[in-house]
Design an enzyme around this catalytic site. Sequence first.
Site, PDB file in Angstrom:
ATOM      1  N   LYS A  34     -93.512   5.451   9.647  1.00 29.44           N
ATOM      2  CA  LYS A  34     -92.182   6.018   9.895  1.00 29.44           C
ATOM      3  C   LYS A  34     -91.154   5.380   8.958  1.00 29.44           C
ATOM      4  CE  LYS A  34     -91.617   2.634  13.618  1.00 29.44           C
ATOM      5  NZ  LYS A  34     -91.655   2.429  15.080  1.00 29.44           N
ATOM      6  N   TYR A 242     -65.102 -11.704  -4.065  1.00 26.09           N
ATOM      7  CA  TYR A 242     -64.040 -11.219  -3.189  1.00 26.09           C
ATOM      8  C   TYR A 242     -63.573 -12.296  -2.216  1.00 26.09           C
ATOM      9  CZ  TYR A 242     -64.827  -6.417  -4.740  1.00 26.09           C
ATOM     10  OH  TYR A 242     -64.923  -5.276  -5.485  1.00 26.09           O
TER      11      TYR A 242
HETATM   12  C1  LIG Z   1     -92.653   1.410  15.251  1.00 28.21           C
HETATM   13  C2  LIG Z   1     -93.740   1.546  16.251  1.00 28.21           C
HETATM   14  C3  LIG Z   1     -94.976   0.909  16.049  1.00 28.21           C
HETATM   15  C4  LIG Z   1     -95.212  -0.093  14.950  1.00 28.21           C
HETATM   16  O1  LIG Z   1     -94.569  -1.303  15.293  1.00 28.21           O
HETATM   17  P1  LIG Z   1     -94.763  -2.636  14.433  1.00 28.21           P
HETATM   18  O2  LIG Z   1     -94.098  -3.667  15.255  1.00 28.21           O
HETATM   19  O3  LIG Z   1     -94.069  -2.393  13.136  1.00 28.21           O
HETATM   20  O4  LIG Z   1     -96.211  -2.854  14.245  1.00 28.21           O
HETATM   21  C5  LIG Z   1     -96.004   1.188  16.937  1.00 28.21           C
HETATM   22  N1  LIG Z   1     -95.813   2.025  17.983  1.00 28.21           N
HETATM   23  C6  LIG Z   1     -94.615   2.616  18.233  1.00 28.21           C
HETATM   24  C7  LIG Z   1     -94.475   3.496  19.410  1.00 28.21           C
HETATM   25  C8  LIG Z   1     -93.545   2.386  17.383  1.00 28.21           C
HETATM   26  O5  LIG Z   1     -92.366   2.950  17.641  1.00 28.21           O
END
Ligand SMILES: *Cc1c(COP(=O)(O)O)cnc(C)c1O
Length: 344
Positions: A34, A242
Amino acid sequence: MTAPALLTVDLNALSHNFHALEAVTGVPVHPVVKADGYGLGAVAVATRLLAEGARAFFVARRAEGEALRAALGPVPTIYVLDGCVGDAAAALREASLRPVLNHYDQLRAWFGSGGGACGLQIDTGMNRLGFRPEAAPEAFDGLDLVMSHLACADAPVEPMNRRQRDAFAAVAARYPAALKSFANSGGCFLGADFAFDAVRPGICLYGGGPEGRPDPRLKPVATLTAEVLQLRDVPAGESVGYSRGFVADRPRRIATCGAGYADGVLRSQSQVGQVWAAGAPRPILGRVSMDVIAVDVTGADVAVGDRIELFGANRLLDDAATAAGTISYELLTSIRPRVDRLYL
Ligand SMILES: *Cc1c(COP(=O)(O)O)cnc(C)c1O
């Protein structure tokens, strides 16, 4: 010519981490790609993992799944964690995406439009997405995945991990035909009884440690560097950047480096961040600005055109995240489109 800010992605390190997670869990690894593969490029990452033997991927959004399907072709299974949102059913089916259904409206929308292969999310305590165990539907045709998600997997001593695991095992037994998936990255390291049929790691594939600190079992995958655009000698009493964010107490040599918050260098690293330059950690001086940071290279052998490392093999991702007051996930997913990407 590459842009001053450059993200290098080591695909061999990615594949090392993929196989390391297979070895530690003993079950298939279904990568989570994702948010554009945690900022590293979902298509490049998934293409390599497919070649390494990955058979299913998880994305959050339908659009992420559509892009991945177009790039990867028909073979891998792609689950969409958002589920069947609004009137998305036809588009999901069109791209052969499997929604992970989270509640009854989604279930009705999916079946009202013809059904098909899908997953089911069970909420074992996260209170985010999914059916509560006592309200979960009976097994149905097309259901091929039952999953749940840990709230505290980065803290192995947290008793909630086992409570969630036991709750999931109990409810998952009601779906004998479905694949059971429970563990994210942290969950992969909690023991064999957390693995179930397939694990869903994200961050550990990309080199972040399962407990928010560097883990020697994993290799760094992402390296963010910035080119030195200018060097200057700042006399005592003058300020840098800045709002006079840094005032030199003694003469300093400053490297102005081409990465700022518009590249994903979080502004919270102002005054407190460090980078790796000329073989040592060196402080970021003053404010992170939109396009550049100032690095103290007093006494170091640094030339215009050299690259300094914001995170990578020397300045480890988790350490950089801790210094910025955040987590590895946010550092990676903050990297902006202006940054060039180079795949090794
Ligand atoms: C993002 C996510 C993962 C992966 O999580 P990590 O901590 O990056 O391994 C797995 N399952 C779900 C439902 C997620 O939202």
